[in-house]
Design an enzyme around this catalytic site. Sequence first.
Site, short mmCIF file in Angstrom:
data_model
loop_
_atom_site.label_atom_id
_atom_site.label_comp_id
_atom_site.label_asym_id
_atom_site.label_seq_id
_atom_site.Cartn_x
_atom_site.Cartn_y
_atom_site.Cartn_z
N LYS A 45 0.84 -1.20 0.00
CA LYS A 45 0.00 0.00 0.00
C LYS A 45 0.88 1.26 0.00
CE LYS A 45 -4.04 1.90 2.14
NZ LYS A 45 -4.25 2.50 0.80
N CYS A 129 -2.14 8.81 -8.25
CA CYS A 129 -3.34 8.64 -7.42
C CYS A 129 -4.35 9.73 -7.78
CB CYS A 129 -3.03 8.71 -5.93
SG CYS A 129 -4.54 8.57 -4.95
N LYS A 164 4.66 4.41 -11.73
CA LYS A 164 3.27 4.02 -11.99
C LYS A 164 2.53 5.17 -12.63
CE LYS A 164 -0.70 1.69 -9.95
NZ LYS A 164 -1.14 0.90 -8.78
N THR A 265 -8.30 -5.39 -8.57
CA THR A 265 -9.75 -5.56 -8.46
C THR A 265 -10.12 -7.04 -8.33
OG1 THR A 265 -10.08 -3.52 -9.68
CG2 THR A 265 -11.94 -5.03 -9.59
#
Lengths: 308, 256
Positions: A45, A129, A164, A265
């Site tokens: 995380k 994000c 990312k 997911t």
Amino acid sequence: MTDMSVKIAGVEFKNPVIAASGTFAFGEEYRLYMDLSRLGGIALKALTREKRLGNPPVRIAETASGILNSVGLQNPGVDGFIRDYWSRISKTDTVKIANIAGSTVDEYIYVTQRLNEIGLDMYEVNVSCPNVKEGGVNFGTDAKLLGDVVAQVKKAANKPIIVKLTPNVTRIADMARAAEDAGADALSLINTITGMAVNARTRKPVLANVTGGLSGPAVKPVALRMVWEAYKAVKIPVIGMGGIMTGLDAAEFMIAGASAVMAGTATISSPDALVRIIEELEQYCGEQNMGKVSELTGTLITSSPECR
Amino acid sequence: MLKKHSTAMVIENTPMAKNIYRMTLGVEPNTLEYYRPGQFAHFKIPGSGEHLLRRPISINDYDMEKNRIQIAYLLMGEGTKRLAAAREGDALDILFPLGNGFKLAPEQKNVLLIGGGIGIAPLLTVMRYYPDREYRALLGYRSKDYIYQVEEFQKTAKVSVTTDDGSFEKKGYATDLLEAEFEKNCPDVMLACGPTCFFGTLKSIMQKYCVPTFVSLEQHMGCGTGGCSVCVCKIAGENKRVCVEGPVFELAEVEI
């Protein structure tokens, strides 16, 4: 038997399936559902300098074949992570990737330097994000800002860095190149696509944050296209993600150019999904008589022979 | 290791009040061994892959010997509608048991249960799990048509019922009965599950009578396993995950 191992920026993964950041906490919770050493890797995380509470709930909404989330980088802060969580995962035999986030370049550098003191394998620089007001995706949508933060983290880091990327840009290839030019060792994409859900009866947004990040099979075609475009634009390895639910999905991303994949997911839907995806990918490779799974990468056939 | 991800077989699935269904499921042997009242199961929606999120549903009753659980659920949208279409013999993909559950200390003999609407469902399991206590149950329903399981509660507890519109028994919320109930006989502990409009009264009664109070909270949930951090509630200044650190929290720490 196909050799399922892949190598990215000098780091050996036992297979190309990695838990996506933000969907697997710091790993520990999933010991109840699998042997964590089965995984190619775990992207932990996101960590920031200070502890963050994240956004208020409601933080999740179901959409057609997708999930919208707006967690907003809730985390114990890098120092809290090192003190309370790291020892619980540090000895697990899988590649451990820290995900680094921040509102300023200085914050990224601080988190990186603190993480240098422990034994992680790689860093994933989160410039994507969509659910925080400052930093986050702002760094990922401006090629100059992106290059700056990547160069600074690269300079500070004692481990290879993965950048990312966000799909919320006009041309993903430009961002991929900016990250590569600034010293990225690999790319991972896509982060979630900004979206929203509305309740017609109450006329309110479902998420307290109004907007959130869309993931799941709903975004897979977009993700595949962007992985393919990024793959063509850079020489560094690309880690693909976006709606991977099965081994065949993983194979598709590798064919489009990914050296490895992440799934998130799928885990939210079923906690042991990653192990199933690994098994299905292995089975696919067997059916294709492949010696090494890494042979799949970038094998998309775009010119078909003439029909006669 | 307990296998939490398992298959449950539908034994019965039937309406028991307006928009409220009851489903009995056969679970794999030994899964109930670790079960506590107040825990929940996380149901994958059968059918197409369109519904990615599971639905967290509390356990309404269980049978240790027959390896059965029963859930009561409210029809809310497409997902619960699909659950309602499940037939006897269907296999459902569940995560079970999840969450912390209600815990009674040995000295907590006099127990007050208070529930509203679908929140009444998990309270039944407390009496099943801790049979050696004295129970009172205050049950609030929307109206006459939504009433379920009053007789089930009456087997063990002294029950009082309210309806929001007064169509059955006393008009109002179950929390309207609290003050009088506490004046009559102060319980050792109060366990609650109901709408957020309960919380103000619950908190003031808890403070006035200094009775430990535990509430089962609800939040839009993702994984159910602590991995995604979406189902948080504010507990003593921290965002706690309802799925693993809850759903039961001490009311004194809940920030509403």
